[in-house]
Design a protein around this motif. Structure first.
Motif, PDB file in Angstrom:
ATOM      1  N   LEU A 142       0.901  23.579  26.787  1.00 28.29           N
ATOM      2  CA  LEU A 142      -0.175  23.058  25.951  1.00 28.29           C
ATOM      3  C   LEU A 142      -1.378  24.005  25.938  1.00 28.29           C
ATOM      4  O   LEU A 142      -2.133  24.038  24.958  1.00 28.29           O
ATOM      5  CB  LEU A 142      -0.609  21.675  26.453  1.00 28.29           C
ATOM      6  N   ASN A 143      -1.554  24.757  27.006  1.00 25.93           N
ATOM      7  CA  ASN A 143      -2.698  25.666  27.110  1.00 25.93           C
ATOM      8  C   ASN A 143      -2.261  27.126  26.970  1.00 25.93           C
ATOM      9  O   ASN A 143      -2.804  28.001  27.633  1.00 25.93           O
ATOM     10  CB  ASN A 143      -3.402  25.452  28.460  1.00 25.93           C
ATOM     11  N   PHE A 144      -1.298  27.348  26.088  1.00 23.37           N
ATOM     12  CA  PHE A 144      -0.745  28.706  26.001  1.00 23.37           C
ATOM     13  C   PHE A 144      -1.789  29.711  25.526  1.00 23.37           C
ATOM     14  O   PHE A 144      -1.750  30.886  25.900  1.00 23.37           O
ATOM     15  CB  PHE A 144       0.457  28.709  25.053  1.00 23.37           C
ATOM     16  N   GLU A 145      -2.761  29.266  24.700  1.00 26.08           N
ATOM     17  CA  GLU A 145      -3.790  30.199  24.242  1.00 26.08           C
ATOM     18  C   GLU A 145      -4.617  30.718  25.411  1.00 26.08           C
ATOM     19  O   GLU A 145      -4.894  31.920  25.499  1.00 26.08           O
ATOM     20  CB  GLU A 145      -4.698  29.503  23.225  1.00 26.08           C
ATOM     21  N   THR A 146      -4.997  29.830  26.295  1.00 25.07           N
ATOM     22  CA  THR A 146      -5.762  30.254  27.476  1.00 25.07           C
ATOM     23  C   THR A 146      -4.947  31.221  28.325  1.00 25.07           C
ATOM     24  O   THR A 146      -5.479  32.199  28.861  1.00 25.07           O
ATOM     25  CB  THR A 146      -6.160  29.023  28.308  1.00 25.07           C
ATOM     26  N   VAL A 147      -3.650  30.943  28.441  1.00 27.79           N
ATOM     27  CA  VAL A 147      -2.770  31.842  29.185  1.00 27.79           C
ATOM     28  C   VAL A 147      -2.778  33.234  28.556  1.00 27.79           C
ATOM     29  O   VAL A 147      -2.860  34.254  29.253  1.00 27.79           O
ATOM     30  CB  VAL A 147      -1.338  31.266  29.242  1.00 27.79           C
ATOM     31  N   LYS A 148      -2.713  33.272  27.230  1.00 30.75           N
ATOM     32  CA  LYS A 148      -2.711  34.560  26.535  1.00 30.75           C
ATOM     33  C   LYS A 148      -4.046  35.276  26.706  1.00 30.75           C
ATOM     34  O   LYS A 148      -4.100  36.496  26.916  1.00 30.75           O
ATOM     35  CB  LYS A 148      -2.438  34.346  25.046  1.00 30.75           C
ATOM     36  N   TYR A 149      -5.157  34.508  26.598  1.00 30.81           N
ATOM     37  CA  TYR A 149      -6.483  35.129  26.712  1.00 30.81           C
ATOM     38  C   TYR A 149      -6.640  35.879  28.021  1.00 30.81           C
ATOM     39  O   TYR A 149      -7.254  36.946  28.076  1.00 30.81           O
ATOM     40  CB  TYR A 149      -7.571  34.057  26.620  1.00 30.81           C
ATOM     41  N   TYR A 150      -6.105  35.308  29.095  1.00 33.21           N
ATOM     42  CA  TYR A 150      -6.326  35.885  30.432  1.00 33.21           C
ATOM     43  C   TYR A 150      -5.095  36.621  30.969  1.00 33.21           C
ATOM     44  O   TYR A 150      -5.030  36.916  32.156  1.00 33.21           O
ATOM     45  CB  TYR A 150      -6.750  34.784  31.400  1.00 33.21           C
ATOM     46  N   SER A 151      -4.106  36.879  30.100  1.00 34.77           N
ATOM     47  CA  SER A 151      -2.892  37.618  30.504  1.00 34.77           C
ATOM     48  C   SER A 151      -2.292  37.036  31.775  1.00 34.77           C
ATOM     49  O   SER A 151      -1.916  37.749  32.717  1.00 34.77           O
ATOM     50  CB  SER A 151      -3.229  39.101  30.722  1.00 34.77           C
ATOM     51  N   ALA A 152      -2.189  35.707  31.813  1.00 36.93           N
ATOM     52  CA  ALA A 152      -1.737  35.017  33.025  1.00 36.93           C
ATOM     53  C   ALA A 152      -0.294  34.545  32.919  1.00 36.93           C
ATOM     54  O   ALA A 152       0.110  33.620  33.608  1.00 36.93           O
ATOM     55  CB  ALA A 152      -2.652  33.824  33.308  1.00 36.93           C
ATOM     56  N   GLU A 153       0.493  35.189  32.055  1.00 33.40           N
ATOM     57  CA  GLU A 153       1.890  34.768  31.897  1.00 33.40           C
ATOM     58  C   GLU A 153       2.655  34.861  33.211  1.00 33.40           C
ATOM     59  O   GLU A 153       3.394  33.940  33.578  1.00 33.40           O
ATOM     60  CB  GLU A 153       2.588  35.627  30.828  1.00 33.40           C
ATOM     61  N   SER A 154       2.471  35.971  33.922  1.00 27.64           N
ATOM     62  CA  SER A 154       3.189  36.145  35.188  1.00 27.64           C
ATOM     63  C   SER A 154       2.774  35.093  36.202  1.00 27.64           C
ATOM     64  O   SER A 154       3.609  34.556  36.948  1.00 27.64           O
ATOM     65  CB  SER A 154       2.931  37.540  35.750  1.00 27.64           C
ATOM     66  N   TYR A 155       1.501  34.780  36.222  1.00 26.75           N
ATOM     67  CA  TYR A 155       1.001  33.755  37.152  1.00 26.75           C
ATOM     68  C   TYR A 155       1.609  32.386  36.828  1.00 26.75           C
ATOM     69  O   TYR A 155       2.049  31.667  37.743  1.00 26.75           O
ATOM     70  CB  TYR A 155      -0.517  33.686  37.069  1.00 26.75           C
ATOM     71  N   GLU A 156       1.664  32.040  35.547  1.00 26.12           N
ATOM     72  CA  GLU A 156       2.237  30.748  35.156  1.00 26.12           C
ATOM     73  C   GLU A 156       3.718  30.678  35.488  1.00 26.12           C
ATOM     74  O   GLU A 156       4.210  29.649  35.957  1.00 26.12           O
ATOM     75  CB  GLU A 156       2.022  30.515  33.653  1.00 26.12           C
ATOM     76  N   VAL A 157       4.436  31.777  35.243  1.00 20.36           N
ATOM     77  CA  VAL A 157       5.870  31.810  35.564  1.00 20.36           C
ATOM     78  C   VAL A 157       6.082  31.651  37.060  1.00 20.36           C
ATOM     79  O   VAL A 157       6.970  30.917  37.512  1.00 20.36           O
ATOM     80  CB  VAL A 157       6.511  33.115  35.051  1.00 20.36           C
ATOM     81  N   GLU A 158       5.240  32.302  37.855  1.00 20.25           N
ATOM     82  CA  GLU A 158       5.385  32.218  39.305  1.00 20.25           C
ATOM     83  C   GLU A 158       5.075  30.804  39.809  1.00 20.25           C
ATOM     84  O   GLU A 158       5.747  30.292  40.705  1.00 20.25           O
ATOM     85  CB  GLU A 158       4.466  33.237  39.983  1.00 20.25           C
ATOM     86  N   CYS A 159       4.047  30.176  39.227  1.00 17.34           N
ATOM     87  CA  CYS A 159       3.733  28.789  39.610  1.00 17.34           C
ATOM     88  C   CYS A 159       4.875  27.856  39.255  1.00 17.34           C
ATOM     89  O   CYS A 159       5.213  26.946  40.017  1.00 17.34           O
ATOM     90  CB  CYS A 159       2.448  28.336  38.922  1.00 17.34           C
ATOM     91  N   TYR A 160       5.487  28.097  38.088  1.00 20.42           N
ATOM     92  CA  TYR A 160       6.618  27.262  37.677  1.00 20.42           C
ATOM     93  C   TYR A 160       7.809  27.497  38.595  1.00 20.42           C
ATOM     94  O   TYR A 160       8.524  26.560  38.960  1.00 20.42           O
ATOM     95  CB  TYR A 160       6.974  27.573  36.234  1.00 20.42           C
ATOM     96  N   ARG A 161       8.029  28.754  38.983  1.00 22.56           N
ATOM     97  CA  ARG A 161       9.115  29.065  39.915  1.00 22.56           C
ATOM     98  C   ARG A 161       8.895  28.362  41.252  1.00 22.56           C
ATOM     99  O   ARG A 161       9.827  27.811  41.849  1.00 22.56           O
ATOM    100  CB  ARG A 161       9.213  30.571  40.129  1.00 22.56           C
ATOM    101  N   LYS A 162       7.642  28.349  41.716  1.00 21.97           N
ATOM    102  CA  LYS A 162       7.325  27.677  42.975  1.00 21.97           C
ATOM    103  C   LYS A 162       7.571  26.173  42.864  1.00 21.97           C
ATOM    104  O   LYS A 162       8.117  25.549  43.784  1.00 21.97           O
ATOM    105  CB  LYS A 162       5.873  27.951  43.347  1.00 21.97           C
ATOM    106  N   ALA A 163       7.201  25.581  41.724  1.00 20.33           N
ATOM    107  CA  ALA A 163       7.421  24.141  41.532  1.00 20.33           C
ATOM    108  C   ALA A 163       8.913  23.818  41.532  1.00 20.33           C
ATOM    109  O   ALA A 163       9.346  22.811  42.115  1.00 20.33           O
ATOM    110  CB  ALA A 163       6.777  23.675  40.229  1.00 20.33           C
ATOM    111  N   ILE A 164       9.712  24.666  40.883  1.00 16.46           N
ATOM    112  CA  ILE A 164      11.165  24.445  40.862  1.00 16.46           C
ATOM    113  C   ILE A 164      11.741  24.586  42.265  1.00 16.46           C
ATOM    114  O   ILE A 164      12.611  23.814  42.674  1.00 16.46           O
ATOM    115  CB  ILE A 164      11.848  25.422  39.884  1.00 16.46           C
ATOM    116  N   SER A 165      11.259  25.579  43.021  1.00 15.05           N
ATOM    117  CA  SER A 165      11.758  25.777  44.384  1.00 15.05           C
ATOM    118  C   SER A 165      11.455  24.565  45.257  1.00 15.05           C
ATOM    119  O   SER A 165      12.311  24.115  46.038  1.00 15.05           O
ATOM    120  CB  SER A 165      11.129  27.033  44.990  1.00 15.05           C
ATOM    121  N   GLU A 166      10.257  24.007  45.122  1.00 15.91           N
ATOM    122  CA  GLU A 166       9.911  22.812  45.902  1.00 15.91           C
ATOM    123  C   GLU A 166      10.787  21.632  45.496  1.00 15.91           C
ATOM    124  O   GLU A 166      11.200  20.832  46.341  1.00 15.91           O
ATOM    125  CB  GLU A 166       8.430  22.483  45.704  1.00 15.91           C
ATOM    126  N   TYR A 167      11.084  21.536  44.210  1.00 17.48           N
ATOM    127  CA  TYR A 167      11.972  20.464  43.753  1.00 17.48           C
ATOM    128  C   TYR A 167      13.373  20.641  44.325  1.00 17.48           C
ATOM    129  O   TYR A 167      14.010  19.679  44.766  1.00 17.48           O
ATOM    130  CB  TYR A 167      12.024  20.450  42.231  1.00 17.48           C
TER     131      TYR A 167
END
Length: 842
Positions: A451-476
């Motif tokens: 939902l906040n993909f524009e903010t992700v693009k503004y701050y070049s945080a794609e790698s950070y978001e992917v890593e956070c998602y990977r961490k969430a999947i690992s915890e699951y």
């Protein structure tokens, strides 16, 4: 001559187990008390050692004060007292007045183990192991209470034996029966209370914190969530009561008829399951007893029953397929009613709740919750209940057609299987809950990021978001692994119990066939086919029970949503708002979002009918809060808000909000067409009115330049449109609504000067002859207002017309000067054309 004490009564030896239609008291009491005592003494001692070495004391502030806990202890002490009373009566009143060795053993062990269990209970109450969740008893006590209750139920296999007291032929039998009833009720209460665990605190979770005043607080993450070890059957009646209106189609007679037919087919299936193995026996006996006779009629009946039954378990049979077909409409009815009611409830919740929710998590809860209801009905009505009925029918049949040993084998196997399944599954519940929470967090993380993909693009945080998602999947997946490994443990235990029962029954049956004890080869075929037919659904019993547990867990989050109370509700007898002139009055209004954050302090003002007032001030002064209070998104603590003499608390919210139009600071559009978003102001408006509203908002010509015109999709939250285009769509929507009162919440704050001037003209058309309240940062947009209020720290510090406020030389004057200076700086930066450029242009 000295009397010698014997272990068993005369003419009864310990080795003789089954005599005259039952077991001897000597054998049964000895075996049961020995198994139960050894179990508790061995495993209870190990548990106490673990608590002594690793346990920590629980604060007395979080220990629950429960009457049920005291009742639990009372019955734990009552059982040994009943055992002592029995041996006293045996020595003084009962017929033979003689005490035997097994009686002393039973009494001594009972007097030891029950108080010992109370000691373990107290340790569990006052101490906490670091690796064990705090809610519920440990497996040692639960196993002890289960074995004690099962031992009391084993007495019923001796109903036909004269040695026992069931016939009530004498005073001795009557006393024995009274003592048995007291023991049975006591162990039943102990077992039921053990599942409830009233003495174990639920506030010992690390997420809880003890405050200075002795109370406990809980982090927001845990609010509304059951403790990991809480039984999913807790508050089952409350859950059923909430679901009941959705389960029975009270407004549809045809669906009610379908329900009755489905239950009729279910009952018919139980008879079919009994007669399939019986006719299998008859076919075998027809070959062995009358060789040469071809009983084709038995074959036809057998195949017909198999056709109705299907595959031995009812999975593919005609009855089951017909029932499944008829149940589809009932299932759809339940799903539809629950989803609509949940959706209605969510829209009825306050703005405060919606500002704090996570969209992805809520959607996931809705999906899992509604799915779980249908699954729960199917598992309970068409899997668990039929399986239990089949077990009862099988026990009765084997006792009557064979002998009580077969009934005992089936009963013991089923009892142990069900008890083990329930105990281990209850233990596994916490892993399922943790997996669900991790799953919710994973989905919430992904939806929030997208939902906040524009903010992700503004701050070049794609790698950070992917890593956070990977961490969430690992915890699951960590929680998922724990859930699956405990499932394998349960499956192995179930397989051991089922195979043990099948082995014992098959050996006994074959022995009786070979030794000529009244059973034929057909009887063995009957036993083998019936028991296998019974064990197949029984093997699924654990799966069904686990599925029910999972569905209850999935439903808990949905019930949390349903339990969310509406913060703002209509007063009893509230009427509709009647707007005649449109005057708005705030009288001594004070408001705070939280106790430590006061937003408005004793605010009073009047917006005369048809006039325009404005609010200015720094961010956080309370300007937008005034708009939210006027819409009654929140209720005020003191003061009143009056519209044409009517207090907003005494009128219906729907009529209030339908009389007010708003152009918000941040316009959010539905991911639909431009026409849909404009028409949302008045759902039933014809296309001509939609076009007229767009013209008045000065966006009609712009819409016609789009390839799809009014059918152009605006994208998620309207992101495919520019800021000015979104604002004009919002203005057109408000014009179409034709409200009596208009709110403009910094409607042009994010626009350039040229676009602002165009939109300002459209806003002036909205506000003509309407009561208008403007919230603005740019003072140039409100110089025409009839009265301007300056807010600071939640208070009105200045009020008056533009010229008056300028002349005061106060806060407003300083804001005006700052804006003029800013405009001058902007004008200096503009490129001024040279004379040659002017000539070329000309």
């Amino acid at each position: 001559m000295a009397m010698t004490m014997t272990y068993c009564p005369p003419n009864i030896t310990f080795n003789e187990i089954w005599i005259e239609h039952g077991m001897s008291k000597c054998f049964m009491d000895t075996v049961s008390i020995t198994i139960i005592s050894l179990y508790l003494l061995i495993f209870g001692t190990i548990q106490l050692w673990m608590y002594h070495k690793y346990g920590t004391e629980i604060s007395a502030n979080v220990l629950p004060k429960s009457k049920l806990y005291n009742i639990q202890k009372f019955f734990l002490y009552l059982v040994p007292l009943l055992s002592i009373l029995r041996i006293i009566l045996q020595a003084t009143i009962l017929d033979d007045k003689k005490i035997y060795g097994y009686m002393i053993l039973t009494t001594v062990m009972t007097v030891i183990i029950y108080p010992y269990s109370v000691h373990i209970l107290r340790v569990e109450r006052h101490k906490l192991l670091p690796s064990v969740p705090p809610r519920g008893h440990g497996l040692v006590l639960l196993g002890f209470w289960t074995l004690a209750f099962v031992a009391e139920n084993l007495v019923f296999v001796n109903i036909g034996k004269l040695e026992w007291w069931f016939h009530l032929n004498s005073l001795t039998d009557q006393i024995e029966m009274a003592l048995f009833v007291l023991r049975y009720v006591s162990n039943l209460v102990i077992f039921a209370a053990g599942l409830r665990a009233p003495g174990i605190s639920s506030n010992t979770d690390p997420e809880y914190r003890t405050l200075d005043n002795g109370t406990t607080s809980q982090s927001r993450y845990y609010q509304g969530r059951p403790d990991d070890n809480t039984s999913t059957w807790k508050n089952a009646w409350y859950k059923i009561k909430i679901l009941a209106p959705f389960l029975w189609p009270k407004a549809n007679i045809l669906l009610q008829l379908r329900v009755m037919v489905c239950f009729g087919l279910l009952i018919a299936g139980r008879f079919i399951n009994l007669y399939v193995p019986i006719y299998n026996k008859k076919i075998v006996d027809s070959v062995t007893e009358t060789p040469g006779e071809f009983r084709w009629d038995l074959i036809l009946i057998y195949v017909a029953f198999k056709f109705l039954q299907g595959g031995g378990t009812g999975g593919m049979g005609l009855l089951n397929n017909l029932r499944s077909f008829l149940w589809i409409r009932i299932q759809q009815y339940t799903t539809r009613e629950v989803e609509v009611e949940l959706f209605r409830h969510l829209h009825g919740l306050s703005l405060r709740w919606h500002l704090g929710r996570k969209t992805g998590e809520v959607l996931r809860i809705m999906d899992r919750g509604t799915d779980s209801i249908n699954n729960l009905l199917n598992y309970i009505l068409f899997s668990i209940v039929p399986t239990i009925i089949d077990i009862i029918v099988a026990i009765v049949f084997f006792i009557s057609a064979f002998n009580k040993w077969f009934g005992l084998i089936v009963f013991m196997t089923m009892g142990l299987y069900i008890a083990a399944t329930i105990m281990v599954t209850e233990w596994r519940t916490k892993f399922q809950r943790r997996m669900n929470l991790a799953d919710n967090a994973t989905k919430a993380r992904s939806v929030d990021s997208l939902l906040n993909f524009e903010t992700v693009k503004y701050y070049s945080a794609e790698s950070y978001e992917v890593e956070c998602y990977r961490k969430a999947i690992s915890e699951y997946q960590i929680e998922e692994w724990k859930c699956l490994i405990t499932l394998n443990i349960l499956n192995t235990l179930q397989n051991v119990i089922v195979c043990g029962g099948l082995l014992a029954g098959s050996l006994l049956c074959l022995h009786m066939v070979v030794s000529g004890e009244g059973l034929t080869i057909g009887d063995y075929v009957l036993f083998a086919s019936y028991i296998i037919q019974l064990y197949v659904p029984l093997n699924w019993f654990g799966t069904y029970y686990r599925a029910i547990q999972k569905n209850f867990v999935d439903m808990e989050n949905m019930f949390d949503l349903l339990r969310e109370e509406q913060e703002i509700i209509d007063a009893p007898g509230a009427g509709n708002l009647e707007v005649k002139r449109g005057q708005v009055e705030f009288s001594n209004v004070s408001f705070n979002y939280t106790p430590d954050r006061i937003v408005l302090k004793n605010i009073s003002f009047i917006a005369p009918a048809g006039k325009t007032i404005a609010f200015v001030g720094p961010s956080g002064a309370g300007k937008s809060t005034i708009m939210r209070l006027l819409f009654r998104f929140y209720d005020i603590e003191q003061g009143s808000i009056i519209i044409d003499g009517q207090n907003v608390k005494t009128i219906k919210q729907k009529s209030l909000r339908s009389s007010i139009g708003v152009v918000p600071q941040d316009t959010v559009l539905f991911n639909n067409t431009i026409k849909y978003n404009i028409q949302y102001g008045r759902i039933d408006a014809p296309d001509a009115d939609v076009i007229e509203a767009a013209k008045n908002a000065d966006i009609h010509d712009k819409i016609l330049t789009f390839p799809s015109g009014y059918e152009t999709m605006v994208g998620e939250r309207g992101l495919r449109l520019s800021g000015g285009e979104k604002q004009r769509v919002a203005i057109a929507r408000t014009i179409l609504k034709a409200p009596k009162i208009v709110l403009l919440d910094e409607a042009t704050s994010a626009l350039d000067t040229h676009t602002e001037r165009n939109i300002q003209a459209a806003l002036n058309r909205i506000c003509a002859n309407r009561t208008t309240i403007i919230i603005a940062h740019r003072l140039s947009t409100i110089i025409h207002a009839d009265e301007i209020f300056v807010l600071k720290d939640g208070e009105i510090v200045e009020r008056g017309r533009h010229e008056e406020l300028i002349s005061y030389g106060g806060i407003y004057h300083g804001m005006w000067q700052a804006q003029l200076q800013n405009d001058n700086e902007v004008n200096k930066d503009e490129i001024v054309p040279t004379p040659s450029e002017v000539e070329i242009e000309t």
